[in-house]
Structure formats: C-alpha cells, structure tokens
Design an enzyme around this catalytic site. Sequence first.
Site, PDB file in Angstrom:
ATOM      1  N   THR A   1      -7.851   2.377  -6.424  1.00 44.24           N
ATOM      2  CA  THR A   1      -8.574   2.079  -4.972  1.00 44.24           C
ATOM      3  C   THR A   1     -10.045   2.326  -4.395  1.00 44.24           C
ATOM      4  OG1 THR A   1      -6.478   3.646  -4.243  1.00 44.24           O
ATOM      5  CG2 THR A   1      -8.429   3.390  -2.674  1.00 44.24           C
TER       6      THR A   1
ATOM      7  N   ARG B   1       6.344   0.872  -0.328  1.00 45.16           N
ATOM      8  CA  ARG B   1       5.352   2.089   0.230  1.00 45.16           C
ATOM      9  C   ARG B   1       4.224   2.144   0.442  1.00 45.16           C
ATOM     10  NH1 ARG B   1       0.812   4.060  -2.588  1.00 45.16           N
ATOM     11  NH2 ARG B   1       1.006   6.769  -2.354  1.00 45.16           N
TER      12      ARG B   1
ATOM     13  N   GLY C   1       0.711   3.874   0.796  1.00 46.25           N
ATOM     14  CA  GLY C   1      -0.611   4.974   0.860  1.00 46.25           C
ATOM     15  C   GLY C   1      -1.203   5.232   2.577  1.00 46.25           C
ATOM     16  N   ASP C   2      -2.169   6.447   1.817  1.00 41.97           N
ATOM     17  CA  ASP C   2      -2.863   6.474   3.207  1.00 41.97           C
ATOM     18  C   ASP C   2      -3.906   5.315   3.198  1.00 41.97           C
ATOM     19  OD1 ASP C   2      -4.534   7.210   0.524  1.00 41.97           O
ATOM     20  OD2 ASP C   2      -6.008   7.838   1.577  1.00 41.97           O
TER      21      ASP C   2
ATOM     22  N   THR D   1      -9.817   8.218  -1.399  1.00 39.68           N
ATOM     23  CA  THR D   1      -8.885   7.956  -2.745  1.00 39.68           C
ATOM     24  C   THR D   1      -8.402   8.781  -3.671  1.00 39.68           C
ATOM     25  OG1 THR D   1      -8.625   6.860  -4.959  1.00 39.68           O
ATOM     26  CG2 THR D   1     -10.646   8.035  -3.937  1.00 39.68           C
ATOM     27  N   GLY D   2      -6.793   8.434  -3.745  1.00 39.81           N
ATOM     28  CA  GLY D   2      -5.946  10.232  -4.711  1.00 39.81           C
ATOM     29  C   GLY D   2      -4.460   9.906  -3.732  1.00 39.81           C
TER      30      GLY D   2
ATOM     31  N   GLY E   1      -2.034   9.851  -2.601  1.00 41.73           N
ATOM     32  CA  GLY E   1      -1.626   8.659  -0.364  1.00 41.73           C
ATOM     33  C   GLY E   1      -1.006   9.898   0.012  1.00 41.73           C
TER      34      GLY E   1
END
Lengths: 186, 134
Positions: free
Chosen positions: B1, B29, B31-32, B52-53, B55
């Site tokens: 990300t 899927r 993520g955030d 970032t990380g 999600g």
Amino acid sequence: SSIAIAIHGGAGTISPQSMTSAQKLRYEAKLKQATDMGYNILAKGGSSIEAISAAVNVLEDSPLFNAGIGAVYTYDGAHELDASIMDGKTLNAGAVTGVKHIQNPINLARLVMTHSVHVMLSGEGAEEFALQQGMPLVANSTFDTERRYQSLLKAKQKLHDIKAKSKSGADYQANYVNWDNSYKMG
Amino acid sequence: TVGAVAVDKQGNIAAATSTGGMTAKRYGRIGDSPIIGAGTWADNDSCAVSATGHGEYFIRFNVASDICARVKYQGKDIQKASDEVIFGEMKQAGGTGGVIVVDAKGNVAMSFNTQGMYRAFRKQGQQAQVAIFK
C-alpha cells in the site's frame, strides 16, 4: 499557510536484516522522489490534491511497492487494485475497488470524486466509468513482477502444506483459520 | 500500500491511498485503503490521514476518521491522536500497521506499530526526510 507533504509505501514485516544496502538505497531514492514531486507542486502554488496525486503516481509506477506496478497477486493469479482520495476543504471523496485494468487507480478515484455524483465505484463498473472519462484500460499483466509472483507461490505452498498435515476436514479448517488470521496482512 | 497527505499554501489538506491488497486474497476481499474513514480521511478542521497495514482492523476501528475526531473534538495534536489509535485499542486487538498525518498548520505525524514503515516527509523550506525502520 505552511506547506508540507508526507508519504508512505507500506508497513509490516520489513526488517533491517531482510534488506541489503542496495535495496535500502533504492527504496529511499524512490520515497524521496515521490516526496519531492509532491512538494514541488505545493511550492509552486499547486493544490494539496494535485500534490498527493502526483506523489502516489510515482509510487504506483514503481515495482518496489504494493500498488499499481508491483501489486501483489490474488489467489487466482491476477491483480485487483483499490484506491481512495479525499479533499479536506470540501469533504468530497472518491474511491475505486477491485479494478484490474487501471494503470494509476488513484487517478480514477480522483475522477470519481470530481466527475461523478458517487463516492465509490467497484470492479467492472469503475472501469466502465474510466472509459467514459477517456481513461485507457491496460492489460492486467502490466502489474506483474517476479518478486510478487514468488510470494504468491509461497503463500499457496503454505496452504498446500496445511492441507497435507491436516488429519480431517475439521482439522484442516481449524489450521486454515489459524494460518489465515496470522497471514491477512494488507 | 502507498499513500500521501499534504497541506497547500491555502491551508487545504488532502489524503490519498492506493493498494494492491494482500497476497492470495480471494472472494473480492477489500481492505481499508478504499474505505473513506478507515484508510483515508481529510478534513481541514482536523487532519488528513493515509493508513497502511492490517486492513480488517483499520476498518473495524475506523482508524483514519478516529484520529481526526480526537484532533477535532478533544483538541489533541496529531502525533498524540495517532499514537493513541495505533498503539491503543487497535494494537491490543491484534491490528498492525501505521499512518501518516498532516494538519492545516503544516505539522506532520507518523505512527506505526510494526518493525518498519516506508515513509518520508518534507516541510516548508526543508529537505525531504526519508526512513524505513524505527
């Protein structure tokens, strides 16, 4: 007002031991390039939206980071990209999810923000909107890199190993959930 | 990300995040990163955040918006607000990752609970500062 820009290229399991000096220099040079790109736009009076778009484009175009070229592979061996952008002055926002043929997803998210009445578009619909806006589609293979492909093979091998060591369907499910929980790092 | 946040000469701030998701993801899927409020948020009255990380945790804890809410309603500075969220409930729940933040005054904050985060910033009249590890 005082101008400023900050960028990131992801976080996670990176460690000093897992990176050579040459690799570290490559990452640092690209991060600096992206930062300076955005900063120079701000210094010339450009908007924060323009600055962050340009900085993210530099990172999307680099194979070093998990975005654009260099994106990781899905289970099926493709790339699905997501992006979002938000303007703090107006609270306008735009986002795209699961796009497969957009070279710079942040540019499409920005178009969603400025040229649609919506906030988030997904998949084929987002790509249809991109075509309407004159944004060309690219082959999904544009985002291929050998390093990310090897990561996919490694992840699949892990899944295979879990299956092999599981004594029953329930055992496999429990082992898979354990692995999946520890693995789902975005 | 990857992501970026900035403040311009007019004092307007903005945030952007772009990602390839996670290796071997299935089922469409998400993520955030594309979720406004979770991975990306900007409000001139508080701050701009790109995350970032992990999600799923950033979505559940509405991280980007939560940081800015602490700035806006509790009067906290952006570093304190970021640290509270990244090292607080989210980390305790098992979530890992980090954020970059700016406010309309040109302050910059970075907070992450992982071994490293590829990151850089540049303030007015200064050279870029780049770092990877803690």
